[in-house]
Scaffold this motif. Structure first.
Motif, short mmCIF file in Angstrom:
data_model
loop_
_atom_site.label_atom_id
_atom_site.label_comp_id
_atom_site.label_asym_id
_atom_site.label_seq_id
_atom_site.Cartn_x
_atom_site.Cartn_y
_atom_site.Cartn_z
N THR A 1 0.84 -1.18 0.00
CA THR A 1 0.00 0.00 0.00
C THR A 1 0.88 1.23 0.00
OG1 THR A 1 -1.76 -1.16 1.18
CG2 THR A 1 -1.79 1.24 1.26
N ILE A 2 0.57 2.18 -0.90
CA ILE A 2 1.35 3.42 -1.01
C ILE A 2 0.38 4.59 -1.04
CG2 ILE A 2 2.90 4.77 -2.46
CD1 ILE A 2 3.93 2.08 -3.59
N ARG A 3 0.67 5.62 -0.24
CA ARG A 3 -0.12 6.86 -0.23
C ARG A 3 0.86 8.02 -0.38
NH1 ARG A 3 -4.21 4.12 0.08
NH2 ARG A 3 -5.45 3.41 1.79
N LEU A 4 0.67 8.83 -1.42
CA LEU A 4 1.51 10.00 -1.66
C LEU A 4 0.63 11.23 -1.80
CD1 LEU A 4 3.97 8.59 -4.32
CD2 LEU A 4 4.48 9.06 -1.94
N ASP A 5 1.02 12.31 -1.13
CA ASP A 5 0.29 13.57 -1.23
C ASP A 5 1.32 14.67 -1.46
OD1 ASP A 5 -1.35 15.77 -1.06
OD2 ASP A 5 -2.29 15.17 0.83
N ALA A 6 1.31 15.23 -2.66
CA ALA A 6 2.25 16.29 -3.02
C ALA A 6 1.45 17.56 -3.28
CB ALA A 6 3.06 15.90 -4.25
N GLY A 7 1.58 18.54 -2.41
CA GLY A 7 0.84 19.79 -2.60
C GLY A 7 1.20 20.47 -3.90
N SER A 8 2.48 20.65 -4.14
CA SER A 8 2.94 21.17 -5.41
C SER A 8 4.29 20.54 -5.71
CB SER A 8 3.06 22.71 -5.38
OG SER A 8 4.05 23.10 -4.46
N GLY A 9 4.49 20.19 -6.94
CA GLY A 9 5.70 19.49 -7.35
C GLY A 9 5.33 18.18 -8.02
N ASP A 10 6.29 17.64 -8.72
CA ASP A 10 6.07 16.41 -9.48
C ASP A 10 6.16 15.18 -8.57
OD1 ASP A 10 5.93 18.02 -11.71
OD2 ASP A 10 7.96 17.58 -12.39
N VAL A 11 5.47 14.13 -8.99
CA VAL A 11 5.57 12.82 -8.34
C VAL A 11 6.15 11.87 -9.37
CG1 VAL A 11 4.29 10.88 -7.38
CG2 VAL A 11 3.60 13.23 -6.82
N ASP A 12 7.23 11.18 -8.99
CA ASP A 12 7.87 10.20 -9.87
C ASP A 12 8.04 8.93 -9.06
OD1 ASP A 12 9.46 8.76 -11.64
OD2 ASP A 12 10.62 10.52 -12.22
N LEU A 13 7.26 7.89 -9.40
CA LEU A 13 7.23 6.66 -8.61
C LEU A 13 7.57 5.47 -9.51
CD1 LEU A 13 6.50 5.34 -5.87
CD2 LEU A 13 4.13 5.26 -6.66
N ASP A 14 8.49 4.64 -9.04
CA ASP A 14 8.91 3.46 -9.78
C ASP A 14 8.46 2.22 -9.01
OD1 ASP A 14 10.18 1.63 -11.39
OD2 ASP A 14 12.18 2.48 -11.15
N LEU A 15 7.47 1.52 -9.54
CA LEU A 15 6.96 0.30 -8.90
C LEU A 15 7.71 -0.90 -9.46
CD1 LEU A 15 3.14 1.05 -9.10
CD2 LEU A 15 4.66 1.40 -7.15
N VAL A 16 8.13 -1.81 -8.58
CA VAL A 16 8.90 -2.97 -9.04
C VAL A 16 8.07 -4.26 -9.05
CG1 VAL A 16 11.12 -2.00 -8.37
CG2 VAL A 16 9.84 -3.38 -6.73
N SER A 17 6.83 -4.18 -8.55
CA SER A 17 5.97 -5.37 -8.54
C SER A 17 4.51 -4.92 -8.55
CB SER A 17 6.25 -6.23 -7.31
OG SER A 17 5.90 -5.55 -6.14
N ASP A 18 3.61 -5.89 -8.57
CA ASP A 18 2.19 -5.59 -8.46
C ASP A 18 1.92 -4.88 -7.14
OD1 ASP A 18 1.21 -6.44 -10.87
OD2 ASP A 18 0.54 -8.38 -10.14
N VAL A 19 0.79 -4.20 -7.09
CA VAL A 19 0.43 -3.43 -5.90
C VAL A 19 -0.97 -3.81 -5.45
CG1 VAL A 19 1.90 -1.47 -6.49
CG2 VAL A 19 -0.45 -1.53 -7.30
N ASP A 20 -1.24 -3.61 -4.16
CA ASP A 20 -2.60 -3.77 -3.66
C ASP A 20 -3.37 -2.46 -3.81
OD1 ASP A 20 -2.43 -6.46 -2.87
OD2 ASP A 20 -1.47 -5.89 -0.99
N ASP A 21 -2.76 -1.37 -3.34
CA ASP A 21 -3.47 -0.09 -3.31
C ASP A 21 -2.46 1.06 -3.37
OD1 ASP A 21 -5.70 1.62 -3.05
OD2 ASP A 21 -5.44 1.71 -0.88
N VAL A 22 -2.55 1.88 -4.42
CA VAL A 22 -1.72 3.07 -4.57
C VAL A 22 -2.64 4.26 -4.74
CG1 VAL A 22 -0.01 4.25 -6.01
CG2 VAL A 22 0.20 1.80 -5.60
N ARG A 23 -2.42 5.29 -3.93
CA ARG A 23 -3.20 6.52 -4.04
C ARG A 23 -2.25 7.69 -4.09
NH1 ARG A 23 -8.68 5.33 -3.16
NH2 ARG A 23 -8.88 3.18 -2.46
N ILE A 24 -2.36 8.48 -5.15
CA ILE A 24 -1.49 9.63 -5.35
C ILE A 24 -2.35 10.87 -5.52
CG2 ILE A 24 0.24 10.69 -6.85
CD1 ILE A 24 1.00 7.80 -7.71
N ASP A 25 -2.07 11.89 -4.72
CA ASP A 25 -2.76 13.18 -4.83
C ASP A 25 -1.70 14.22 -5.13
OD1 ASP A 25 -4.32 15.43 -4.66
OD2 ASP A 25 -5.13 14.97 -2.67
N ALA A 26 -1.74 14.76 -6.34
CA ALA A 26 -0.77 15.77 -6.77
C ALA A 26 -1.52 17.06 -7.05
CB ALA A 26 -0.03 15.29 -8.01
#
Length: 93
Positions: free
Chosen positions: A1-26
């Protein structure tokens, strides 16, 4: 499980396997997701002023100006992206 919250700025995420739950708020910035070609996930993207690009085959179930939903691979995981302004890219690695 991954949760990312970036108010301002880029998000660069490298996943190496399957995921259950990813949530990104940019709030403002591009979102780049590098994923394995074997990824399986339901994908949902809320897009402000940017677009959605993918290098993986996606079975689109809903496509509107500011929203995209679809399935990649077996659809077992879940990826939710909310981008206020900026492009969303899902790149195969």
């Amino acid at each position: 499980t991954i949760r990312l919250d970036a108010g301002s700025g880029d998000v660069d995420l490298d996943l190496v396997s399957d995921v259950d739950d990813v949530r990104i708020d940019a709030g403002s910035g591009d979102v780049t997701l590098r994923v394995p070609t074997t990824l399986g996930a339901e994908v949902e993207a809320e897009l402000g002023s940017g677009g959605f690009d993918t290098q993986l085959p996606i079975r689109v179930s809903r496509s509107e100006r500011r929203h995209l939903s679809g399935t990649v691979g077996d659809g077992r995981g879940r990826i939710v992206i909310d981008s206020g302004s900026g492009k969303v890219r899902m790149l195969a690695r």
